[in-house]
Design an enzyme around this catalytic site. Structure first.
Site, PDB file in Angstrom:
ATOM      1  N   SER A 130      -3.643 -19.492  11.544  1.00 41.08           N
ATOM      2  CA  SER A 130      -2.026 -18.782  11.980  1.00 41.08           C
ATOM      3  C   SER A 130      -2.108 -19.149  13.460  1.00 41.08           C
ATOM      4  O   SER A 130      -3.120 -19.282  14.150  1.00 41.08           O
ATOM      5  CB  SER A 130      -1.919 -17.539  11.676  1.00 41.08           C
ATOM      6  OG  SER A 130      -0.812 -16.923  12.365  1.00 41.08           O
ATOM      7  N   TYR A 155      -3.699  -8.939  12.766  1.00 39.93           N
ATOM      8  CA  TYR A 155      -3.564 -10.187  11.999  1.00 39.93           C
ATOM      9  C   TYR A 155      -4.223 -11.351  12.755  1.00 39.93           C
ATOM     10  O   TYR A 155      -4.896 -12.221  11.990  1.00 39.93           O
ATOM     11  CB  TYR A 155      -2.073 -10.510  11.821  1.00 39.93           C
ATOM     12  CG  TYR A 155      -1.481 -11.708  11.025  1.00 39.93           C
ATOM     13  CD1 TYR A 155      -2.066 -11.790   9.827  1.00 39.93           C
ATOM     14  CD2 TYR A 155      -0.898 -12.719  11.769  1.00 39.93           C
ATOM     15  CE1 TYR A 155      -1.888 -12.988   9.021  1.00 39.93           C
ATOM     16  CE2 TYR A 155      -0.608 -13.886  11.361  1.00 39.93           C
ATOM     17  CZ  TYR A 155      -0.947 -13.895   9.640  1.00 39.93           C
ATOM     18  OH  TYR A 155      -0.874 -15.214   9.262  1.00 39.93           O
TER      19      TYR A 155
END
Length: 343
Positions: A130, A155
């Site tokens: 990501s 995350y």
């Protein structure tokens, strides 16, 4: 398209579904895995699966990859070649309230996939990282050759951990692995927790839209068809095994490729940044309604701007994502109207 069947985890998710559908349409068999959890409305995931089930060369397993025994069974018994691991617990803001979900899905689940690939001697593992791994980095555009050692969300930290775990397995077991740092993917069948979907829903229902950083957030919005094209080009292009000379010559390792393992990292982004308020304007035009907006401060874990350097992707597979935001929003809005008119 020809080639060995592909295992796609997260096949009921946004990118996983779009990739699986593209491959199935081209004649390539797909083995899908998904837990179909309730992070967002499972009805959307079931609708995606209904589309995939129309293809005879699609096989589906409903399971949680954090379940070691069930994951082992899929890897032991399934007929597939490359593995595309897109299943994950997504979302920066959700990680502030539900941190343990990221431990289970993004770390335990990924470890089980790595173990499955190791024992199966998978010829190529492609997995989702990501843009969140860039964290506190401020130099733009974000480059895969820069260090990413300062995540600002759990995350992002789990995605950085995935890259490190994959490198360890690549080095120890000669597992070719390619990590993809996705940048704000949007388009038809998109996730309801993403800005594009949230804004469209609010405009259609007359609800207010919160614009963080007082409307000055900028993102590298990447159209899903471009993402799928990049994935298709990479699936059958595993990183080469390094030579002894590669390791001997490197005193400062390149964060994007390894001198000791068949391991690579790519950015998958549009290579341009758009202010989020511009997205609202485009959606207003598409739906013919004025949005109600609220300007609010930055959220914890967010960054003010993202933009991807995709030169490595262009060099290695001859492709650079480039769908204009106006075109992408138009396609998304058309799908949104159709989908919600039918459900």
């Amino acid at each position: 398209m020809t080639g060995a069947p592909v295992l796609v985890t997260g096949a009921a998710g946004f990118i996983g579904f779009c990739l699986a559908r593209r491959m199935l349409e081209s004649g390539r068999a797909v083995v899908g895995v998904d837990s179909v959890n309730s992070y967002y409305d499972p009805a959307l995931k079931e609708a995606r699966l209904a589309v995939l089930r129309q293809f005879r060369n699609f096989t589906f397993h409903r399971l949680d990859l954090a379940d070691r025994k069930l994951t082992e069974a899929v890897f032991n018994d399934g007929e597939f070649g490359p593995v595309v691991h897109l299943a994950a617990q997504a979302g920066v803001r959700y990680s502030l309230q539900h941190p343990h979900a990221y431990l289970d899905a993004n770390l335990a689940g990924f470890l089980n996939v790595l173990e499955g690939c190791r024992h199966r001697k998978t010829r190529h593992l492609v997995y989702a990282s990501s843009s969140s791994v860039y964290g506190a980095n401020t130099r733009l555009p974000f480059s895969v050759h820069d260090n990413v050692d300062h995540p600002i969300s759990l995350y992002g930290a789990t995605k950085k951990a995935n890259e490190l775990m994959a490198h360890a397995y690549s080095h120890l077991y000669a597992l070719p692995a390619t990590g993809l740092r996705f940048f704000t993917v949007y388009g038809p069948w998109g996730r309801p927790d993403m800005a594009m979907f949230i804004f469209a829903k609010a405009i259609c229902e007359g609800e207010p839209i919160r614009l963080f950083n007082y409307g000055r957030m900028r993102r590298d919005f990447t159209y899903v068809d471009d993402v799928v094209e990049a994935l298709e080009r990479l699936i059958d292009k595993p990183p080469p095994a390094p030579t002894p000379a590669d390791g001997a010559a490197v005193s400062l390792p390149d964060p994007a490729k390894s001198a000791v393992a068949p391991w690579r990292i790519y950015n998958i982004g549009n290579n341009r940044t758009v202010e989020v308020s511009r997205i609202v304007e485009l959606l207003e035009q598409e739906f013919g309604r004025k949005a109600k907006t609220e300007l609010v401060p930055m959220q914890p874990g967010d960054v003010p701007e993202t933009v991807a350097d995709v030169d490595d992707l262009m060099r290695d597979v001859g492709f650079r994502p480039a769908t204009p935001i106006e075109e992408g929003v138009r396609h998304f809005a058309a799908w949104y109207r159709e989908f919600h008119g039918q459900h």
